[in-house]
Motif scaffolding. Structure first.
Motif, short mmCIF file in Angstrom:
data_model
loop_
_atom_site.label_atom_id
_atom_site.label_comp_id
_atom_site.label_asym_id
_atom_site.label_seq_id
_atom_site.Cartn_x
_atom_site.Cartn_y
_atom_site.Cartn_z
N ALA A 122 2.39 1.72 -3.38
CA ALA A 122 1.39 2.25 -4.31
C ALA A 122 1.08 3.72 -4.03
O ALA A 122 0.89 4.50 -4.96
N ILE A 123 1.06 4.12 -2.76
CA ILE A 123 0.80 5.53 -2.42
C ILE A 123 1.88 6.41 -3.04
O ILE A 123 1.59 7.47 -3.60
N VAL A 156 1.56 -4.43 -8.33
CA VAL A 156 1.31 -3.09 -7.78
C VAL A 156 1.82 -2.02 -8.74
O VAL A 156 1.14 -1.02 -8.99
N SER A 176 -6.89 4.98 -3.94
CA SER A 176 -6.46 4.33 -5.19
C SER A 176 -5.37 3.31 -4.91
O SER A 176 -5.37 2.22 -5.48
N ALA A 177 -4.45 3.65 -4.01
CA ALA A 177 -3.37 2.73 -3.66
C ALA A 177 -3.94 1.45 -3.03
O ALA A 177 -3.50 0.35 -3.37
N GLU A 178 -4.91 1.60 -2.15
CA GLU A 178 -5.52 0.43 -1.53
C GLU A 178 -6.24 -0.43 -2.57
O GLU A 178 -6.18 -1.66 -2.51
N VAL A 191 0.85 -1.20 0.00
CA VAL A 191 0.00 0.00 0.00
C VAL A 191 0.88 1.25 0.00
O VAL A 191 0.65 2.19 -0.77
N ARG A 192 1.91 1.25 0.82
CA ARG A 192 2.80 2.42 0.87
C ARG A 192 3.53 2.60 -0.45
O ARG A 192 3.72 3.73 -0.90
N SER A 199 -0.66 0.44 -10.57
CA SER A 199 -0.48 1.89 -10.39
C SER A 199 -0.45 2.59 -11.74
O SER A 199 -1.04 3.67 -11.91
#
Length: 189
Positions: free
Chosen positions: A50-51, A92, A59-61, A47-48, A96
């Motif tokens: 992707a953030i 990921v 969106s990341a989640e 998640v981090r 993304s």
């Protein structure tokens, strides 16, 4: 900030090192063996990641959830459980990219908006120098941002970055060099 490329690289290393420490990210010496273990150990890291790539928490989640869904569907086809983290990382990065393409298309029909994915707490913990690096990172082209995030935040080798992004090691190396030069210009070094 120094005006040389070594200075900007040190700033990027320092910034992402700080973010890794804040996020508890480090290289694992022993890979998880079950899908449940992988989920527990890797979900927040993905998640981090992707953030940093899409700059939007929800969106990341979504990207990470899709990556884990794909991993679940393809679990029996993996050569071994140790390949799962690489599969997730690649999923990921690709997810993304898709998210950013969809966002770009949507912006053509709607006014753009700036979403700040980082929490006030995490920004407050960064120095002004680190904030400048993170802000400048968002101005880089997608591939340059991906390479720097995977290299300095993900702490991956050139070979691992090449695998995750689907480009050659040489392209990773040249992209990282161009990205550091661009960051230096954005930061004003």
């Amino acid at each position: 900030m120094g005006g040389d490329s070594e200075g900007i690289e040190r700033s990027v290393e320092k910034t992402f090192g700080t973010l890794r420490k804040l996020d508890g990210v480090h290289r694992e010496t022993q890979q998880p063996l079950s899908l449940e273990d992988i989920y527990k150990q890797q979900r927040m890291r993905m998640v981090r990641l992707a953030i940093l790539l899409v700059d939007d928490i929800s969106s990341a989640e979504d990207v990470v959830q899709e990556a884990f869904t794909g991993l679940y569907r393809n679990w029996s086809g993996l050569r071994d459980a140790n390949a799962a983290v690489g599969y997730l990382r690649t999923a990921v990065v690709n997810g993304s990219r898709s998210m950013l393409r969809r966002r770009k298309t949507a912006r053509e029909y709607q006014p753009p908006h700036q979403a700040n994915a980082r929490s006030a707490e995490s920004l407050a913990m960064l120095t002004a120098e680190h904030q400048a690096v993170v802000d400048a990172l968002s101005k880089l082209p997608r591939r340059q941002r991906e390479v720097l995030v995977l290299r300095y935040y993900g702490n991956l080798s050139e070979a691992e970055i090449a695998e995750a992004t689907g480009v050659s090691k040489g392209t990773v190396k040249s992209t990282a060099s161009r990205a550091l030069e661009a960051l230096q210009k954005h930061i004003g070094g």
